[in-house]
Design a protein around this motif. Sequence first.
Motif, PDB file in Angstrom:
ATOM      1  N   PHE A 107       0.837  -1.204   0.000  1.00 22.94           N
ATOM      2  CA  PHE A 107       0.000   0.000   0.000  1.00 22.94           C
ATOM      3  C   PHE A 107       0.874   1.256   0.000  1.00 22.94           C
ATOM      4  N   LYS A 109       1.562   5.193  -0.530  1.00 21.55           N
ATOM      5  CA  LYS A 109       0.823   6.464  -0.570  1.00 21.55           C
ATOM      6  C   LYS A 109       1.837   7.567  -0.820  1.00 21.55           C
ATOM      7  N   THR A 116      -7.019   6.309   2.705  1.00 16.93           N
ATOM      8  CA  THR A 116      -7.892   5.156   2.440  1.00 16.93           C
ATOM      9  C   THR A 116      -9.178   5.382   3.227  1.00 16.93           C
ATOM     10  N   HIS A 119     -13.414   1.356   6.024  1.00 16.88           N
ATOM     11  CA  HIS A 119     -13.983   0.114   5.503  1.00 16.88           C
ATOM     12  C   HIS A 119     -13.798  -1.025   6.492  1.00 16.88           C
ATOM     13  N   TRP A 150       0.084  -5.311   9.426  1.00 18.31           N
ATOM     14  CA  TRP A 150       0.425  -4.169   8.573  1.00 18.31           C
ATOM     15  C   TRP A 150       1.765  -3.637   9.037  1.00 18.31           C
ATOM     16  N   LEU A 163      -2.288   4.610   9.505  1.00 21.97           N
ATOM     17  CA  LEU A 163      -3.599   3.968   9.660  1.00 21.97           C
ATOM     18  C   LEU A 163      -4.406   4.627  10.767  1.00 21.97           C
ATOM     19  N   PHE A 234      -4.445  -6.414  13.150  1.00 27.69           N
ATOM     20  CA  PHE A 234      -5.866  -6.061  13.324  1.00 27.69           C
ATOM     21  C   PHE A 234      -6.763  -7.001  12.536  1.00 27.69           C
ATOM     22  N   HIS A 240     -11.355   0.462   9.637  1.00 27.08           N
ATOM     23  CA  HIS A 240     -10.010   1.011   9.470  1.00 27.08           C
ATOM     24  C   HIS A 240      -9.930   1.907   8.242  1.00 27.08           C
ATOM     25  N   SER A 242      -7.024   5.309   6.506  1.00 29.77           N
ATOM     26  CA  SER A 242      -5.755   5.988   6.747  1.00 29.77           C
ATOM     27  C   SER A 242      -5.888   7.455   6.372  1.00 29.77           C
ATOM     28  N   ARG A 252       4.672   7.101   1.849  1.00 31.95           N
ATOM     29  CA  ARG A 252       4.379   6.116   2.884  1.00 31.95           C
ATOM     30  C   ARG A 252       4.197   4.761   2.225  1.00 31.95           C
ATOM     31  N   ALA A 256       0.777  -5.192   3.878  1.00 27.10           N
ATOM     32  CA  ALA A 256      -0.215  -5.966   4.634  1.00 27.10           C
ATOM     33  C   ALA A 256      -0.044  -7.443   4.310  1.00 27.10           C
ATOM     34  N   ARG A 258      -1.851 -11.150   5.252  1.00 25.39           N
ATOM     35  CA  ARG A 258      -3.151 -11.555   5.819  1.00 25.39           C
ATOM     36  C   ARG A 258      -3.132 -13.042   6.156  1.00 25.39           C
TER      37      ARG A 258
HETATM   38  O1  AKG Z   1      -2.650   1.122   3.995  1.00 24.94           O
HETATM   39  C1  AKG Z   1      -3.795   1.569   3.881  1.00 24.94           C
HETATM   40  O2  AKG Z   1      -4.000   2.775   3.691  1.00 24.94           O
HETATM   41  C2  AKG Z   1      -4.976   0.659   3.975  1.00 24.94           C
HETATM   42  C3  AKG Z   1      -4.659  -0.711   4.459  1.00 24.94           C
HETATM   43  C4  AKG Z   1      -5.835  -1.612   4.528  1.00 24.94           C
HETATM   44  O3  AKG Z   1      -6.942  -1.232   4.296  1.00 24.94           O
HETATM   45  C5  AKG Z   1      -5.625  -3.027   4.863  1.00 24.94           C
HETATM   46  O4  AKG Z   1      -4.472  -3.443   5.075  1.00 24.94           O
HETATM   47  O5  AKG Z   1      -6.610  -3.768   4.941  1.00 24.94           O
END
Ligand code: AKG
Length: 314
Positions: A107, A109, A116, A119, A150, A163, A234, A240, A242, A252, A256, A258
């Motif tokens: 991710f 930025k 973000t 959501h 993350w 975040l 998380f 969440h 950002s 940035r 992530a 998962r």
């Molecule tokens: O890094 C972000 O801005 C969003 C990350 C995110 O939504 C996620 O890891 O699920």
Amino acid sequence: MARTKTFALSAEELEQFARDGYIGPFDLYSEEEMEGYLRQTRPKLLKTSNSVYADGQTVSGNTNLAASYDRHLDVDFLSEHVTRPEIVDRVSSLLGPDTLCWRTELFPKYPGDEGTDWHQADNFSSVDGAKHPHIVWPEDAEFGGTITAWTAFTEASVENGCLQFIPGTHTSMNYDESKIMEYNPEIINQMDKDGVKRGLFGYDYRQLQKDPDWRPDEDKAVSQVMRQGQFILFWSTLMHASHPNSSDTKMRLGFASRYLPTQVRVYPYSDELLEFGARASLDKFGCVLTSGEDKYGHNRFVDTNVNGFRFPVH
Ligand SMILES: O=C(O)CCC(=O)C(=O)O
Ligand SMILES: [Fe+2]
């Protein structure tokens, strides 16, 4: 003999995670180490020809999948990263001894990029063009979603887009992931939400709200400032978001990874990924076993640790 779980969560931390839906940040790499890994890894990230989605057909000008999805399957540093005991011990404290990593996402930025939008993700069908759930828990499971680690590959501050979480919101979904949400790259960096530039990489997540008049309780939001090389855990079902990157020069980069217990089925309904206006075959995709063993046989696994060479295990 099983390795001692050096980084297991304490009873207090488990309680905190159950209450808040997140825990951390934790130290993983020093800033110098992280910077070094980043320098080494950047050229590999830019080269997408070995990405498992390299043959992905671009549907509407977005090459997101090959560049930023599941690069732990072709970039050594990321393969090692997803299995780091600092992360995996804590994840298996939460999910049980047998865990897998099914998805990673980069991710970035850049200065001026939107934040973000708020959501929650339960089965990840929200951004799937065919509305297929990406992960399916057993029917009697108490919860769904996935645990995300993350990691701040760069510093993450309020200024450059760290975040934000709304603690305790992980136990009920404000969004209906089966609703249709249109992908529209033209809204990227163009949406204004109550004076803040926020969007979801070409989607307007508000289209999924169960109650169109509901608003996230942003007064309760907490910013997760992290130094370079730290990570936070998380539930994907936690609210969440950002901050926008309002800095002039500080890109940035978040990574992530998962995780799920092995009894969850990954992509049971699809042989391709259809997200963010792009389509890619899942032929070369596999889960990575991150702790314990797989007693279920629901999912295909790949071994990422043989000299960087990957092959399906079963
Ligand atoms: O890094 C972000 O801005 C969003 C990350 C995110 O939504 C996620 O890891 O699920
Ligand atoms: Fe997310």
